[in-house]
Design a protein around this motif. Structure first.
Motif, PDB file in Angstrom:
ATOM      1  N   ARG A 199      11.275  24.240  -9.270  1.00  0.00           N
ATOM      2  CA  ARG A 199      10.996  25.122  -8.137  1.00  0.00           C
ATOM      3  C   ARG A 199      11.612  26.471  -8.453  1.00  0.00           C
ATOM      4  N   ILE A 200      10.809  27.521  -8.355  1.00  0.00           N
ATOM      5  CA  ILE A 200      11.284  28.836  -8.776  1.00  0.00           C
ATOM      6  C   ILE A 200      10.587  29.921  -7.966  1.00  0.00           C
ATOM      7  N   GLY A 201      11.307  31.002  -7.719  1.00  0.00           N
ATOM      8  CA  GLY A 201      10.724  32.136  -7.020  1.00  0.00           C
ATOM      9  C   GLY A 201       9.823  32.945  -7.937  1.00  0.00           C
ATOM     10  N   VAL A 202       8.753  33.474  -7.387  1.00  0.00           N
ATOM     11  CA  VAL A 202       7.819  34.289  -8.158  1.00  0.00           C
ATOM     12  C   VAL A 202       7.663  35.643  -7.479  1.00  0.00           C
ATOM     13  N   MET A 203       7.469  36.663  -8.302  1.00  0.00           N
ATOM     14  CA  MET A 203       7.288  38.024  -7.821  1.00  0.00           C
ATOM     15  C   MET A 203       6.036  38.613  -8.445  1.00  0.00           C
ATOM     16  N   HIS A 204       5.643  39.760  -7.931  1.00  0.00           N
ATOM     17  CA  HIS A 204       4.442  40.430  -8.413  1.00  0.00           C
ATOM     18  C   HIS A 204       4.537  40.689  -9.920  1.00  0.00           C
ATOM     19  N   GLY A 205       3.516  40.250 -10.655  1.00  0.00           N
ATOM     20  CA  GLY A 205       3.470  40.470 -12.090  1.00  0.00           C
ATOM     21  C   GLY A 205       4.008  39.330 -12.923  1.00  0.00           C
ATOM     22  N   ASP A 206       4.603  38.307 -12.300  1.00  0.00           N
ATOM     23  CA  ASP A 206       5.113  37.168 -13.067  1.00  0.00           C
ATOM     24  C   ASP A 206       3.958  36.398 -13.709  1.00  0.00           C
ATOM     25  N   VAL A 207       4.213  35.894 -14.918  1.00  0.00           N
ATOM     26  CA  VAL A 207       3.214  35.117 -15.650  1.00  0.00           C
ATOM     27  C   VAL A 207       3.451  33.639 -15.375  1.00  0.00           C
ATOM     28  N   VAL A 208       2.450  32.973 -14.840  1.00  0.00           N
ATOM     29  CA  VAL A 208       2.536  31.562 -14.466  1.00  0.00           C
ATOM     30  C   VAL A 208       1.601  30.764 -15.369  1.00  0.00           C
ATOM     31  N   ARG A 209       2.093  29.615 -15.863  1.00  0.00           N
ATOM     32  CA  ARG A 209       1.232  28.720 -16.650  1.00  0.00           C
ATOM     33  C   ARG A 209       1.241  27.343 -16.012  1.00  0.00           C
ATOM     34  N   LEU A 210       0.054  26.887 -15.653  1.00  0.00           N
ATOM     35  CA  LEU A 210      -0.143  25.551 -15.100  1.00  0.00           C
ATOM     36  C   LEU A 210      -0.892  24.738 -16.146  1.00  0.00           C
ATOM     37  N   GLY A 211      -0.213  23.786 -16.773  1.00  0.00           N
ATOM     38  CA  GLY A 211      -0.834  23.088 -17.890  1.00  0.00           C
ATOM     39  C   GLY A 211      -1.105  24.073 -19.004  1.00  0.00           C
TER      40      GLY A 211
END
Length: 417
Positions: free
Chosen positions: A108-120
């Motif tokens: 569980r982590i906070g995300v901000m504008h511009g963060d790169v997220v990888r799902l699978g």
């Protein structure tokens, strides 16, 4: 209370708007904004960007109803979004391939504008506002490759100004495409008459032919052009009708004018006509489009780019812009002639550049600015040139700052015994 009064009260209570709390992260918990909402921009080499709108409590996954995302390694219910008073959070739902944010696998982590997220294996960029602007097919203008939002933010504004006959100043860091865009904009005016190119960044000192009266001045790296030539161009525009300037600068025009690198008269020609091209770090959704273009030009198969490598390329800051990105990709391809490309040969290029802090405190804090300037002058024994080099400013800017702060520079120099 009579019947009519009661009816008015009832209608007023029913129509009263329900105030929606906007959290510090800039997202709205329960609804989408009028400006297009917030969510994820799905990116990759094999498809154009696609948006997924989110809200508080939304579940993301291949079978999710809120945010359906399909792809290798994505579970039916992969992650959950929650909005709290301190920001937006993404929580992995015990998946095999995990949820990654900026290269870190997280529960569980906070995300901000511009963060790169990888799902699978699926990459995405988290966007807090104007999500709808990211939806659309990518475009190409000459050698420039860009997405829907960038076209609306800086391509269209530049072209509209040029087509209307106005001057325009294109600002941006190295390698973002400002010189290319300026040349393409100048080509729009070719039918109106001569275009004269003056390059302040050329190795040899640029010269202006005597009596030159072009209809379009293409001034590249105007903040590196000598001030006399800036004034000559400004005078030329003032003497003729229908003449315009298409200029580029490597820094904001007001900062260049404040440092004495651009003459105020020249800068005044671009009042309200400045367009800034953002760095690749601020337009990460465009990086896969640019990577694909680089790969095609260098005959590098797209199947050689692993999701991990593409994620690293998207996350990096690239202070040198597209040329630096292309150099890194070519280096990786040369290091691995066959098979998947490795991150190892270009690891040194993937680190983000340091953020440059201003040498002087902001003008809103004159006491700190005065102390910093006094210290620099004392260390330089009153030499304005030495103090200017230490602070990264021009001498003219030092004099203006001293005048604003009430410092007498002439009395600061100490005679040497």
């Amino acid at each position: 209370m009579n019947e009519q009064t009661a009816l008015r009260v009832d209608v007023a209570e029913t129509a009263a708007p329900v105030l929606q709390k906007e959290y510090r992260s800039g997202v709205h918990a329960k609804r989408q904004d009028d400006d297009g909402g917030w969510g994820l921009v799905l990116i990759g080499l094999d498809a154009p960007p696609r948006i997924v709108s989110l809200m508080d409590g939304a579940v993301i996954g291949s079978a999710a109803r809120d945010g359906r995302i399909e792809g290798h390694g994505i579970a039916p219910e992969h992650a959950k979004i929650s909005v709290r008073s301190d920001g937006c959070y993404i929580e992995d739902m015990d998946t095999h391939d995990g949820t990654w944010v900026n290269g870190v696998r997280a529960r569980r982590i906070g995300v901000m504008h511009g963060d790169v997220v990888r799902l699978g294996q699926q990459l995405a960029v988290f966007v807090e506002r104007h999500l709808a602007l990211y939806d659309g097919a990518p475009s190409r203008l000459g050698s420039l490759v860009f997405g829907s939002k960038q076209r609306k933010d800086w391509i269209d504004p530049v072209m509209k100004l040029v087509q209307s006959g106005s001057s325009v100043c294109i600002e941006g860091a190295p390698g973002v495409g400002k010189r290319t865009l300026a040349r393409l904009a100048a080509a729009v005016r070719e039918g109106l008459g001569e275009t004269l190119i003056v390059d302040g960044g050329a190795e040899t000192k640029p010269s202006i032919p005597p009596g030159a009266r072009p209809m379009t001045w293409l001034v590249l790296d105007a903040d590196r052009l000598p001030r006399p030539q800036q004034l000559e161009i400004a005078h030329s525009v003032g003497r003729s009708n229908g003449v315009s300037i298409i200029a580029t600068t490597g820094q904001p025009l007001d900062r260049a004018a404040g440092d004495g690198r651009v003459a105020p008269w020249f800068a005044s020609l671009f009042s309200g006509k400045r367009v800034t091209i953002p760095t690749l770090e601020l337009r990460r959704e465009d990086v896969p489009l640019i990577v694909r273009d680089i790969a095609e030009r260098n005959a590098i198969g797209l199947d050689r780019f692993t999701p991990q490598l593409l994620e690293a390329l998207v996350r990096s800051g690239w202070p040198g812009g597209v040329p630096q990105l292309e150099s890194a990709i070519v280096t990786a391809a040369q290091a691995s002639p066959e098979g998947p490309l490795s991150v190892t040969p270009i690891a040194g290029s993937l680190s983000r550049g340091p953020r440059v802090k201003p040498n002087l405190p902001p003008a809103t804090d004159p006491s700190l600015a005065r102390a910093r300037l006094e210290d620099a002058l004392a260390r330089a024994n009153g030499s304005v040139a030495s103090a200017a080099r230490a602070l990264g400013m021009s001498r003219q800017a030092i004099y203006r700052e001293a005048d604003r702060l009430g410092l007498d520079i002439a009395r600061r120099r100490v005679p040497r015994g």
